[in-house]
Every structure is written in C-alpha cells, then in structure tokens.
Design an enzyme around this catalytic site. Structure first.
Site, PDB file in Angstrom:
ATOM      1  N   ASN A   7       0.867  -1.176   0.000  1.00  0.00           N
ATOM      2  CA  ASN A   7       0.000   0.000   0.000  1.00  0.00           C
ATOM      3  C   ASN A   7       0.903   1.226   0.000  1.00  0.00           C
ATOM      4  O   ASN A   7       1.441   1.599   1.032  1.00  0.00           O
ATOM      5  CB  ASN A   7      -0.899  -0.046   1.253  1.00  0.00           C
ATOM      6  CG  ASN A   7      -1.752   1.196   1.401  1.00  0.00           C
ATOM      7  OD1 ASN A   7      -1.852   2.003   0.477  1.00  0.00           O
ATOM      8  ND2 ASN A   7      -2.374   1.355   2.566  1.00  0.00           N
ATOM      9  N   LYS A   9       0.081   4.205  -0.462  1.00  0.00           N
ATOM     10  CA  LYS A   9      -0.630   5.382   0.068  1.00  0.00           C
ATOM     11  C   LYS A   9      -0.436   6.596  -0.858  1.00  0.00           C
ATOM     12  O   LYS A   9      -0.287   6.421  -2.063  1.00  0.00           O
ATOM     13  CB  LYS A   9      -0.175   5.663   1.503  1.00  0.00           C
ATOM     14  CG  LYS A   9      -0.286   4.417   2.388  1.00  0.00           C
ATOM     15  CD  LYS A   9      -0.152   4.691   3.849  1.00  0.00           C
ATOM     16  CE  LYS A   9      -0.303   3.396   4.624  1.00  0.00           C
ATOM     17  NZ  LYS A   9      -0.233   3.565   6.062  1.00  0.00           N
ATOM     18  N   HIS A  95      -9.838   1.420   4.564  1.00  0.00           N
ATOM     19  CA  HIS A  95      -8.576   1.573   5.276  1.00  0.00           C
ATOM     20  C   HIS A  95      -8.769   2.568   6.430  1.00  0.00           C
ATOM     21  O   HIS A  95      -9.509   3.541   6.301  1.00  0.00           O
ATOM     22  CB  HIS A  95      -7.495   2.072   4.316  1.00  0.00           C
ATOM     23  CG  HIS A  95      -6.136   2.047   4.935  1.00  0.00           C
ATOM     24  ND1 HIS A  95      -5.707   3.012   5.811  1.00  0.00           N
ATOM     25  CD2 HIS A  95      -5.128   1.145   4.837  1.00  0.00           C
ATOM     26  CE1 HIS A  95      -4.476   2.710   6.213  1.00  0.00           C
ATOM     27  NE2 HIS A  95      -4.105   1.587   5.647  1.00  0.00           N
ATOM     28  N   GLU A  97      -7.081   4.923   7.563  1.00  0.00           N
ATOM     29  CA  GLU A  97      -6.792   6.337   7.274  1.00  0.00           C
ATOM     30  C   GLU A  97      -7.976   6.991   6.573  1.00  0.00           C
ATOM     31  O   GLU A  97      -8.226   8.179   6.747  1.00  0.00           O
ATOM     32  CB  GLU A  97      -5.504   6.442   6.438  1.00  0.00           C
ATOM     33  CG  GLU A  97      -4.271   6.207   7.312  1.00  0.00           C
ATOM     34  CD  GLU A  97      -3.069   5.677   6.572  1.00  0.00           C
ATOM     35  OE1 GLU A  97      -3.040   5.710   5.335  1.00  0.00           O
ATOM     36  OE2 GLU A  97      -2.140   5.207   7.262  1.00  0.00           O
ATOM     37  N   GLU A 166      -5.925  -4.654  10.542  1.00  0.00           N
ATOM     38  CA  GLU A 166      -4.901  -3.638  10.787  1.00  0.00           C
ATOM     39  C   GLU A 166      -5.262  -2.841  12.036  1.00  0.00           C
ATOM     40  O   GLU A 166      -6.057  -1.889  11.954  1.00  0.00           O
ATOM     41  CB  GLU A 166      -4.812  -2.672   9.608  1.00  0.00           C
ATOM     42  CG  GLU A 166      -4.441  -3.313   8.302  1.00  0.00           C
ATOM     43  CD  GLU A 166      -3.852  -2.276   7.338  1.00  0.00           C
ATOM     44  OE1 GLU A 166      -2.665  -2.362   7.051  1.00  0.00           O
ATOM     45  OE2 GLU A 166      -4.597  -1.383   6.921  1.00  0.00           O
ATOM     46  N   GLY A 172       1.990   2.364  11.088  1.00  0.00           N
ATOM     47  CA  GLY A 172       3.020   3.419  11.046  1.00  0.00           C
ATOM     48  C   GLY A 172       3.679   3.716  12.380  1.00  0.00           C
ATOM     49  O   GLY A 172       4.439   4.661  12.501  1.00  0.00           O
ATOM     50  N   SER A 211       2.824  -1.838  10.623  1.00  0.00           N
ATOM     51  CA  SER A 211       4.256  -1.895  10.948  1.00  0.00           C
ATOM     52  C   SER A 211       4.931  -3.217  10.571  1.00  0.00           C
ATOM     53  O   SER A 211       5.843  -3.676  11.274  1.00  0.00           O
ATOM     54  CB  SER A 211       4.493  -1.578  12.428  1.00  0.00           C
ATOM     55  OG  SER A 211       4.104  -0.246  12.692  1.00  0.00           O
ATOM     56  N   GLY A 233       4.644   1.580   4.957  1.00  0.00           N
ATOM     57  CA  GLY A 233       5.969   2.206   4.931  1.00  0.00           C
ATOM     58  C   GLY A 233       7.079   1.329   4.353  1.00  0.00           C
ATOM     59  O   GLY A 233       7.850   1.777   3.496  1.00  0.00           O
TER      60      GLY A 233
HETATM   61  P1  PGA Z   1       2.421   0.554   7.818  1.00  0.00           P
HETATM   62  O1  PGA Z   1       1.000   0.786   7.122  1.00  0.00           O
HETATM   63  O2  PGA Z   1       2.984  -0.723   7.262  1.00  0.00           O
HETATM   64  O3  PGA Z   1       3.237   1.753   7.413  1.00  0.00           O
HETATM   65  O4  PGA Z   1       2.194   0.467   9.282  1.00  0.00           O
HETATM   66  C1  PGA Z   1       0.142  -0.281   6.870  1.00  0.00           C
HETATM   67  C2  PGA Z   1      -1.144   0.218   6.273  1.00  0.00           C
HETATM   68  O5  PGA Z   1      -1.591   1.308   6.635  1.00  0.00           O
HETATM   69  O6  PGA Z   1      -1.753  -0.448   5.409  1.00  0.00           O
END
Ligand code: PGA
Length: 256
Positions: A7, A9, A95, A97, A166, A172, A211, A233
C-alpha cells in the site's frame, strides 16, 4: 498461499512508482515459491504501473473506489468499473486512514458492495483503535466493522474474500501485536466472515497489516492464520520490501 500487498498510500509519482515496481519484479525474476504480490499505487500511477508489470506475477490494486459501480454524476470519484478499465484486480476498502478522514460504516459498506458488483476483489480493512484495545473491546469492534461492511452485500461465489486486520495503533507506529493476539483476532475474523457468508474457512483470506517490515515479516507469515501481510511504509523501499518477499519465500519453502 501467502499474499503480500503493498500500500503505497499518497506517496510516489508515476515515474517513482514504475521504478519501484520494476525493481521488485526484477528481484523476483527466476525465483520460485514466491508469494502472490499485489501492488497498490496511487490512482495516477495505475496505468503506467500496469504497463510495467503486465504479464508478470504481480497484480494491481487500488487504494479505494467510489461507492457506485456504474458511471454517473459523482465528481472526483473513481468507480470500480473505471479501475477495471486500468486493469486493477483488487481494491482496498475501509482503510483506517480513510475511516479517520470521515468514511463512515455506511460508505464502507457501499464501496464494498460496489467493488463486489465489479470484477475487482475487495480487501476489506478493519481494526480497533488504541482506546478500543485498552477498553478490552477490540474483538467486538472488529466484528462489528465486518458485519457493517458485509451485511446484505452480495459477494459472488467465485470471488475470494479478503479481510486485512490492521490495528489502528500498529499502523506506522513501529508496534505490532503479539502473535497470540493476532491469531485470536484472525480466527474470530475468519469465523465471523464464514458465519455471515456461508463460505468455507479456506475461501477467506485474512491478512495482517500494521508496521510489517523485513524483520518481523517471517514471524508473522509463518502463522497459519496469517494468509499474508498488508505493508505500508516498508513497501516504499526496495530493500525492505524485497526483504519481506524473502521472508514469505522462506515460509512457503518451509511449509511445503
Ligand atoms: P504501515 O502501514 O505498514 O506503514 O504500518 C500499513 C497500512 O496502513 O496499510
């Protein structure tokens, strides 16, 4: 089978997305026992990433879609049909976010339904907040998110069902839950989805996200309840992302 979903983003321009996709595919070339790879670049990069990855072992996904399958007067939205048109096969729905930015349960359900009405396979994202976890209601919250998204939605039988667990507090943050916590959650998710849809356990894929990196991927992926990982990330850098692909490869070989 294990799945790795990248992802990206709201990062990377078209050229950077294509370069990263090419780098990943070059790394995978000639290797066997690899995971299924799904790349989710920004909408603006989908077409070019498709051209760079066509006929490869990866698939393309979008990070969201509009709540209507068909075209119409919805300024700024991109429908599942339009995503099919640029060869996306998957779409992330709900998601955290996007939920944080105001996408409520009804919107999530409409988008999940619209994606199911198309040829796309939705990957429904669910997860509890830190408050929910500390109040001891994480399982209930996640179960409710699944029920709200899937209620009265017709999921064609030929479609696999993907849910990405998640935890919001793990995204993150560099923190990941204990394996036991993830297994309990994934077991509940799989059971809840089967109960709601009448599907068999093995037609439901439950991914973990939050993460994930090249150091913890092996430990996560070796769990039979973890069908794959959704990576934010660490999917933006070739080295960390290929490290995750290696971890999946090791697990696949060990479980052969
Ligand atoms: P992250 O994000 O690996 O940076 O924690 C995962 C996600 O939001 O899908």
């Amino acid at each position: 089978m294990k799945y790795i979903v990248a992802n990206w983003k709201m990062n990377l321009g078209v050229r950077e997305s294509v370069a990263l996709a090419r780098g990943v595919l070059r790394y995978m070339r000639g290797k066997e026992d690899l995971p299924e790879l799904i790349l989710c670049p920004s909408l603006t990069a989908l077409s070019e990433v498709y051209k760079a990855t066509a006929r490869s072992r990866s698939s393309l996904g979008a990070q969201t879609c509009g709540p209507e399958y068909r075209s119409g007067a919805h300024t700024g939205e991109v429908s599942p049909a339009q995503l099919e048109d640029v060869h996306a096969k998957y779409v992330l729905i709900g998601h955290s976010e996007r939920r944080h930015a105001g996408e409520g349960p009804d919107q999530v359900r409409r988008k999940f339904a619209a994606a199911n009405a198309s040829r796309l396979t939705p990957i429904l994202c669910v997860g509890e907040s830190l408050d929910d976890k500390e109040s001891g209601i994480a399982l209930e919250v996640v179960r409710e998110q699944i029920e709200q998204a899937m209620k009265h939605v017709d999921i064609p039988l030929k479609k696999q069902i993907f849910v990405a667990y998640e935890p919001v507090w793990a995204i993150g943050s560099g923190e990941t839950p204990d394996p036991g916590y993830i297994i309990e959650m994934h077991t509940m998710i799989r059971d809840a989805v089967c109960e709601m849809t009448g599907r068999s356990l093995d037609s439901v894929y439950v991914l973990y996200g939050g993460s994930v990196n090249d150091e913890n991927a092996y430990q996560l992926l070796r769990e039979s309840q973890v069908d794959g990982v959704l990576v934010g990330g660490a999917s933006l850098k070739l080295q960390s992302f290929t490290g995750i692909i290696d971890a999946a490869h090791e697990v696949i070989v060990a479980q052969k």
